[in-house]
Scaffold this motif. Structure first.
Motif, PDB file in Angstrom:
ATOM      1  N   ILE A 183      -4.779  -2.277   1.395  1.00  0.00           N
ATOM      2  CA  ILE A 183      -4.621  -1.820   2.758  1.00  0.00           C
ATOM      3  C   ILE A 183      -2.946  -1.057   2.714  1.00  0.00           C
ATOM      4  O   ILE A 183      -3.115  -0.430   3.692  1.00  0.00           O
ATOM      5  CB  ILE A 183      -6.042  -1.657   3.669  1.00  0.00           C
ATOM      6  N   PHE A 184      -2.805  -2.181   3.167  1.00  0.00           N
ATOM      7  CA  PHE A 184      -1.683  -2.697   3.908  1.00  0.00           C
ATOM      8  C   PHE A 184      -0.319  -1.932   3.619  1.00  0.00           C
ATOM      9  O   PHE A 184       0.303  -0.870   4.181  1.00  0.00           O
ATOM     10  CB  PHE A 184      -1.181  -3.398   4.831  1.00  0.00           C
ATOM     11  N   SER A 190     -10.143   2.465   1.210  1.00  0.00           N
ATOM     12  CA  SER A 190      -9.727   1.483   2.179  1.00  0.00           C
ATOM     13  C   SER A 190     -10.201   1.746   3.474  1.00  0.00           C
ATOM     14  O   SER A 190     -10.247   0.998   4.578  1.00  0.00           O
ATOM     15  CB  SER A 190      -7.880   2.114   2.705  1.00  0.00           C
ATOM     16  N   ILE A 191     -10.656   2.724   3.991  1.00  0.00           N
ATOM     17  CA  ILE A 191     -11.695   3.379   5.514  1.00  0.00           C
ATOM     18  C   ILE A 191     -12.764   2.408   4.771  1.00  0.00           C
ATOM     19  O   ILE A 191     -13.078   2.058   6.480  1.00  0.00           O
ATOM     20  CB  ILE A 191     -11.567   4.569   5.404  1.00  0.00           C
ATOM     21  N   PRO A 240      -7.703 -11.401   1.418  1.00  0.00           N
ATOM     22  CA  PRO A 240      -6.370 -10.648   1.553  1.00  0.00           C
ATOM     23  C   PRO A 240      -6.181  -9.916  -0.061  1.00  0.00           C
ATOM     24  O   PRO A 240      -5.398  -9.311   0.365  1.00  0.00           O
ATOM     25  CB  PRO A 240      -5.736 -11.972   1.172  1.00  0.00           C
ATOM     26  N   ILE A 241      -6.920 -10.172  -1.159  1.00  0.00           N
ATOM     27  CA  ILE A 241      -6.432  -9.530  -2.103  1.00  0.00           C
ATOM     28  C   ILE A 241      -6.870  -7.847  -2.198  1.00  0.00           C
ATOM     29  O   ILE A 241      -6.092  -7.088  -2.399  1.00  0.00           O
ATOM     30  CB  ILE A 241      -7.800  -9.610  -3.369  1.00  0.00           C
ATOM     31  N   THR A 287       1.365   1.845   5.375  1.00  0.00           N
ATOM     32  CA  THR A 287       2.701   1.932   5.684  1.00  0.00           C
ATOM     33  C   THR A 287       2.856   3.074   5.412  1.00  0.00           C
ATOM     34  O   THR A 287       4.319   4.174   5.088  1.00  0.00           O
ATOM     35  CB  THR A 287       3.584   0.738   4.801  1.00  0.00           C
ATOM     36  N   ALA A 288       2.728   3.450   3.186  1.00  0.00           N
ATOM     37  CA  ALA A 288       3.181   4.683   2.481  1.00  0.00           C
ATOM     38  C   ALA A 288       3.386   5.979   3.095  1.00  0.00           C
ATOM     39  O   ALA A 288       4.081   6.682   3.723  1.00  0.00           O
ATOM     40  CB  ALA A 288       2.978   4.233   1.114  1.00  0.00           C
TER      41      ALA A 288
END
Length: 62
Positions: A26-27, A4-5, A20-21, A31-32
């Motif tokens: 990542i979002f 993700s980073i 968007p996939i 969030t978690a």
């Protein structure tokens, strides 16, 4: 987490296309991470019940 980073860094620094996939996981991961950070308490053990006195040890059977 490292991917993700890397995806965010590639998008921000190198102008790489991130569809968007890739943004959805990542979002969700961010969030978690925020959720677990905000809901974690500092003490690892739950509070003890009782009046604060040490319990009397029971004798072992012989």
């Amino acid at each position: 987490m490292a991917s993700s980073i890397a995806a965010i860094a590639g998008w921000a620094l190198l102008n790489q296309e991130t569809g968007p996939i890739r943004w959805v996981p990542i979002f969700l991961l961010m969030t978690a991470s925020v959720g677990i950070t905000l809901t974690t308490t500092k003490g690892s053990s739950p509070p003890q019940k009782g009046d604060g006195k040490d319990p009397v040890p029971m004798p072992l059977p012989e």
